[in-house]
Structures are given as structure tokens and as C-alpha cells.
Scaffold this motif. Structure first.
Motif, PDB file in Angstrom:
ATOM      1  N   CYS A  34       0.821  -1.204   0.000  1.00 34.28           N
ATOM      2  CA  CYS A  34       0.000   0.000   0.000  1.00 34.28           C
ATOM      3  C   CYS A  34       0.861   1.262   0.000  1.00 34.28           C
ATOM      4  CB  CYS A  34      -0.937  -0.010   1.202  1.00 34.28           C
ATOM      5  SG  CYS A  34      -2.462  -0.947   0.935  1.00 34.28           S
ATOM      6  N   ALA A  35       1.963   1.255   0.739  1.00 33.99           N
ATOM      7  CA  ALA A  35       2.852   2.418   0.755  1.00 33.99           C
ATOM      8  C   ALA A  35       3.446   2.665  -0.629  1.00 33.99           C
ATOM      9  CB  ALA A  35       3.957   2.212   1.784  1.00 33.99           C
ATOM     10  N   ASP A  80       1.020   5.222   6.438  1.00 31.33           N
ATOM     11  CA  ASP A  80       1.693   5.884   5.317  1.00 31.33           C
ATOM     12  C   ASP A  80       0.931   5.749   3.999  1.00 31.33           C
ATOM     13  OD1 ASP A  80       3.788   6.553   7.043  1.00 31.33           O
ATOM     14  OD2 ASP A  80       4.850   4.671   6.634  1.00 31.33           O
ATOM     15  N   ALA A  81      -0.279   5.239   4.043  1.00 33.75           N
ATOM     16  CA  ALA A  81      -1.003   4.996   2.791  1.00 33.75           C
ATOM     17  C   ALA A  81      -2.476   5.351   2.931  1.00 33.75           C
ATOM     18  CB  ALA A  81      -0.841   3.536   2.372  1.00 33.75           C
ATOM     19  N   PRO A  82      -2.819   6.629   3.086  1.00 32.48           N
ATOM     20  CA  PRO A  82      -4.232   7.000   3.267  1.00 32.48           C
ATOM     21  C   PRO A  82      -5.109   6.652   2.076  1.00 32.48           C
ATOM     22  CG  PRO A  82      -2.855   8.950   2.920  1.00 32.48           C
ATOM     23  CD  PRO A  82      -1.923   7.804   3.137  1.00 32.48           C
ATOM     24  N   ALA A 139      -8.203   3.993   2.337  1.00 32.90           N
ATOM     25  CA  ALA A 139      -9.584   4.337   2.005  1.00 32.90           C
ATOM     26  C   ALA A 139     -10.241   3.293   1.113  1.00 32.90           C
ATOM     27  CB  ALA A 139      -9.631   5.701   1.325  1.00 32.90           C
ATOM     28  N   ALA A 140      -9.427   2.458   0.457  1.00 33.65           N
ATOM     29  CA  ALA A 140      -9.955   1.405  -0.423  1.00 33.65           C
ATOM     30  C   ALA A 140      -9.904   0.036   0.236  1.00 33.65           C
ATOM     31  CB  ALA A 140      -9.166   1.380  -1.725  1.00 33.65           C
ATOM     32  N   GLN A 161     -13.282   3.208   6.931  1.00 36.78           N
ATOM     33  CA  GLN A 161     -13.435   4.644   6.734  1.00 36.78           C
ATOM     34  C   GLN A 161     -12.822   5.360   7.927  1.00 36.78           C
ATOM     35  OE1 GLN A 161     -17.361   6.058   5.741  1.00 36.78           O
ATOM     36  NE2 GLN A 161     -17.724   4.438   4.246  1.00 36.78           N
ATOM     37  N   ASP A 162     -11.877   6.245   7.656  1.00 37.37           N
ATOM     38  CA  ASP A 162     -11.248   7.002   8.735  1.00 37.37           C
ATOM     39  C   ASP A 162     -12.309   7.761   9.524  1.00 37.37           C
ATOM     40  OD1 ASP A 162      -8.757   6.130   7.983  1.00 37.37           O
ATOM     41  OD2 ASP A 162      -8.219   7.954   6.882  1.00 37.37           O
TER      42      ASP A 162
END
Length: 435
Positions: A272-273, A302-304, A308-309, A410-411
Motif C-alpha cells: 500500500c505504501a 503511510d497509505a491513506p 480508504a480502499a 473509513q477514517d
């Protein structure tokens, strides 16, 4: 004729197979020797004494293991929370439950030692929420006729031996000779169908290590995706020196809609990063039930975009579904501790054992408890599990009506359920694989 979700238990999901594949990266030994079928023909009859003595259960967990601390403690912690809450209410018909835990260290030798300690020395009536990296002691548990209820199927033991009841159920004969049907297990394509139907995904990437267990599971995922009509992009990285940046670049070039993997949490976070660094966006990055926890913000800090996915699939009710009374009860008992789906499944395993004991009256026996667990009616732990049942099918099913629990991160909200798991159902093909 199509069955309703409540009429048939979901089989052990492919996400559980994924966990097994990831853990197998560090396994140095197998599951232990096989015993002949005659070893399981007799079993001791054990009853609880009268007079209110505690009911003693054992929990075996690979609390310390090569995979790392706390990787397997979720089911144990959830089960203990259930029994603590139960005892605070007076136990089972006035009889408290005494929990004896054992850390097998993630090794076959340690697992056998835990089995001997709990069964031979502590005389536990049953095992609950077993979570063992190497369940070498499974033949001994089965030979002793000790019910093992609600264990996590990290090895094929729960599709091999009688008296073992995994948290997701089983249709296999479970004669003790070989896993599944002559060493072959089957898994459905419900996960892949869900993403095709709900997200319109058509191109799927499958990322694995160049290691036997990881690569084997990746082939199974790819076969399932192709069976559901996907164009599949197979990506493999070196286990020791993975080049995730190259994988991310190819994902962008191939225009992947959805990404599956056969890697551990650390590998997923690094992938993801790398995707974040190259601006790669996908409709879904799919992970498994072991990573269904509140640790996502830390693991994917490190991978917003990738975070999100992030989707997860499984066979139990989302622990963040606080609107559900059974989930609220679980969350209240856990207090302010970090939460995980494995904790909820451990809680459900403890409830399963308790309901089984209560069905037996004043003097429960192991046979009575197993009669409840193995009954034709499916079990849901008050709606926490997709309907679970145990069958002994002579031949493996070619298709299965299966339901699925899906959540998206979801953040600020945590894991958000994507529809009702009791309605996210489909009849899907069953694909063979060797564990």
C-alpha cells in the motif's frame, strides 16, 4: 432448490485459507502424524459433578510464535471476556466457568505439550476458541474425545478429525485419515463475485511471495477470480527482498480494479505504501479476517489512499456494528481495549460452548455437548455468525449457497458494513485445493 441463508451454514471461507497460507510462510513442521480411524472409535464419558463445582475449559493459543506477539490472541481474549461476563452473572445455572489457558509458542511440540497439560493434567471438559499455528495435538484431542468448539481453522485439522468443530463449520467427512475428501478441500468464489457485482470490478491483481504456501494460495485465488470472469494479473515478489514499487507500477499499467494478496500484514502495508508513492488507486484492496481490527490507522499510516480502499470479508458480524444488540454486548465486555474480529469470533465460540452446556440440563456430558454443536440446525451465536453447521458429506459439493460479511474501512468511522451479511448470498462453485 435454493436454500435460505439460515438453512445452511457457510463453509470455511477462503479468507481462513488465506490466513493459513500466510502463517505457513513461517511453519517448519506439519500438523503431526495421522492416527488410524480405529483410534477414534471409543471415547470416555465425562460428566460434570454435581454441587456447583466450576466447569473447566481450556484455551490453546499461539500467543508467542514466529509470526509475532499478539497475532493469535484475539480469539482467546474474546472467549475470556465472554466467560468473565458469564461468571459475573452467576455462570451456567449457578456454576462458574474456570478457564485454563496455554501458550503453545507456535510450535508442534508446544502444542502437544498444551494438549497433554489441559486434557491429562487439568482434566478440562472441552477446548474453546483454539488458535494454533501448528495444531499438532489435534489427533490427541480427537482420540481423547474432547470437544474442541469454535477453533480458528489455521490448519486442516478442523476438516480432518472428529470432535473438532471449527468456527465456520465443515462439510468434510472428518474421519481422521486425511483433510477434506481424500486430502482435497473446497472453497467458494463468493468473495470474488461480490466485488464483481457490487463494485463492477473486472481486472484483479493477485500479489504473492515467491514462497510455496503463498504462491499456492495465490493460484487458488486466481482460479476463483477467473471462474467469476475476471481478467487476472498475477504479481509475485521475492520473499526476502520484495520490490513492491515494481508491483505498484504494474498495477497502474494494468489498470487493476481490485487487489487480492497472499501476504502478511507487513507485506500488505508495504504494498500500500508503494501504491501511495506512485499514486496508484484501486476500487478495492481486499484483506482477510485476521487483519479486521482497529489497528488499521497504525498499520496503514503511510497509505491513506490505499487505506480508504481497504475492504475485508469474512463469516461473522462486523464488530463495529454497534447497532446490533449482540455486538453491543461484546463491545461492552471488551471495554476500552483495541478491538478485532477474531475477538468477536472467540466470544461467539465461548457462547456456543455455553449454549451447548445449557442444552444438557443439570449433568451435561461431552456427548450431549457434541450433539448440540453437531445438530442439523445451524448456529449463529445470536446473529454474530453466519449460520454454522457440520455435515459429513461423502462427496464434496459442486456448488454452495453461501453468504458473506463485507466491511470497508473509513477514517473516523472504523469498519463500515457493506450491506447485511444475511442477505449478501449467492450460489457459487466450489473449487478444489490441497492444504
Amino acid at each position: 432448490m435454493r436454500r435460505s441463508p439460515a438453512a445452511e451454514a457457510a463453509p470455511a471461507p477462503l479468507v481462513a485459507v488465506a490466513v493459513f497460507a500466510l502463517l505457513a510462510l513461517l511453519l517448519l513442521a506439519g500438523c503431526g502424524s495421522r492416527l488410524p480411524e480405529r483410534a477414534f472409535e471409543t471415547r470416555p464419558t465425562v460428566t460434570f459433578p454435581s454441587g456447583g463445582e466450576p466447569l473447566r475449559v481450556g484455551i490453546i493459543t499461539s500467543a508467542t510464535s514466529p509470526v509475532g506477539g499478539a497475532a493469535f490472541t484475539g480469539p482467546r481474549d474474546g472467549a475470556r471476556a465472554y466467560f468473565d461476563a458469564l461468571n459475573a452473572r452467576g455462570g451456567i445455572d449457578g456454576r462458574k466457568v474456570e478457564v485454563v489457558t496455554c501458550d503453545d509458542g507456535g510450535s508442534g511440540v508446544g502444542n502437544n505439550a498444551c494438549v497433554h497439560r489441559l486434557i491429562d493434567e487439568r482434566k478440562v471438559f472441552a477446548l474453546v476458541a483454539t488458535t494454533a499455528l501448528d495444531y499438532a495435538g489435534a489427533p490427541l484431542v480427537s482420540r481423547a474425545g474432547v470437544p474442541d468448539i469454535g477453533g480458528q481453522p489455521l490448519t486442516p485439522a478442523y476438516d480432518t478429525y472428529p470432535h473438532l468443530y471449527g468456527i465456520y463449520g465443515s462439510s468434510a467427512p472428518r474421519t481422521g485419515r486425511a483433510p477434506g475428501w481424500n486430502g482435497v478441500l473446497y472453497g467458494g468464489t463468493e468473495v470474488y463475485r461480490w466485488f464483481r457485482e457490487h463494485l463492477g470490478a473486472r481486472t484483479a491483481a493477485v500479489v504473492s511471495y515467491n514462497q510455496a504456501a503463498s504462491a499456492s494460495y495465490a493460484r487458488l485465488v486466481s482460479a476463483g477470480l477467473r471462474a467469476e470472469g475476471y481478467r487476472v494479473v498475477d504479481e509475485q515478489v521475492d520473499f526476502a527482498l520484495p520490490n513492491f514499487r515494481a508491483v505498484a507500477a504494474d498495477l497502474r499499467a494494468q489498470r487493476a480494479d481490485v487487489v487480492f494478496d497472499a501476504m502478511d500484514t507487513h507485506g500488505n502495508a508495504r504494498l500500500c505504501a508503494a501504491m501511495e508513492a506512485l499514486g496508484v488507486r484501486v476500487a478495492a484492496k481486499v484483506t482477510n479476517v485476521q487483519n479486521w481490527s482497529s489497528a488499521v490507522p497504525r498499520d496503514y499510516a503511510d497509505a491513506p489512499g490505499c487505506r480508504a480502499a481497504l475492504y475485508v470479508t469474512g463469516s461473522s458480524r462486523n464488530y463495529d456494528d454497534a447497532a446490533r444488540p449482540a455486538v453491543r454486548e461484546f463491545r461492552a465486555a471488551m471495554g476500552d481495549r483495541p478491538l478485532s474480529q477474531w475477538q468477536l469470533e472467540g466470544w461467539a465460540a465461548a457462547r456456543w460452548f455455553t449454549d451447548a452446556v445449557r442444552s444438557c440440563g443439570a449433568r451435561p456430558t461431552r456427548a450431549c455437548v457434541e450433539e448440540f454443536v453437531g445438530r442439523p440446525e445451524p448456529y449463529t451465536a445470536g446473529g454474530l455468525l453466519l449460520p454454522v453447521r457440520f455435515e459429513r458429506l461423502a462427496q464434496p459439493p459442486k456448488t454452495r449457497f453461501t453468504c458473506l460479511s463485507v466491511a470497508r474501512w473509513q477514517d473516523g468511522r472504523g469498519w463500515v458494513s457493506q450491506g447485511d451479511m444475511d442477505r449478501a448470498c449467492a450460489t457459487v462453485p466450489q473449487l478444489p485445493y490441497r492444504p
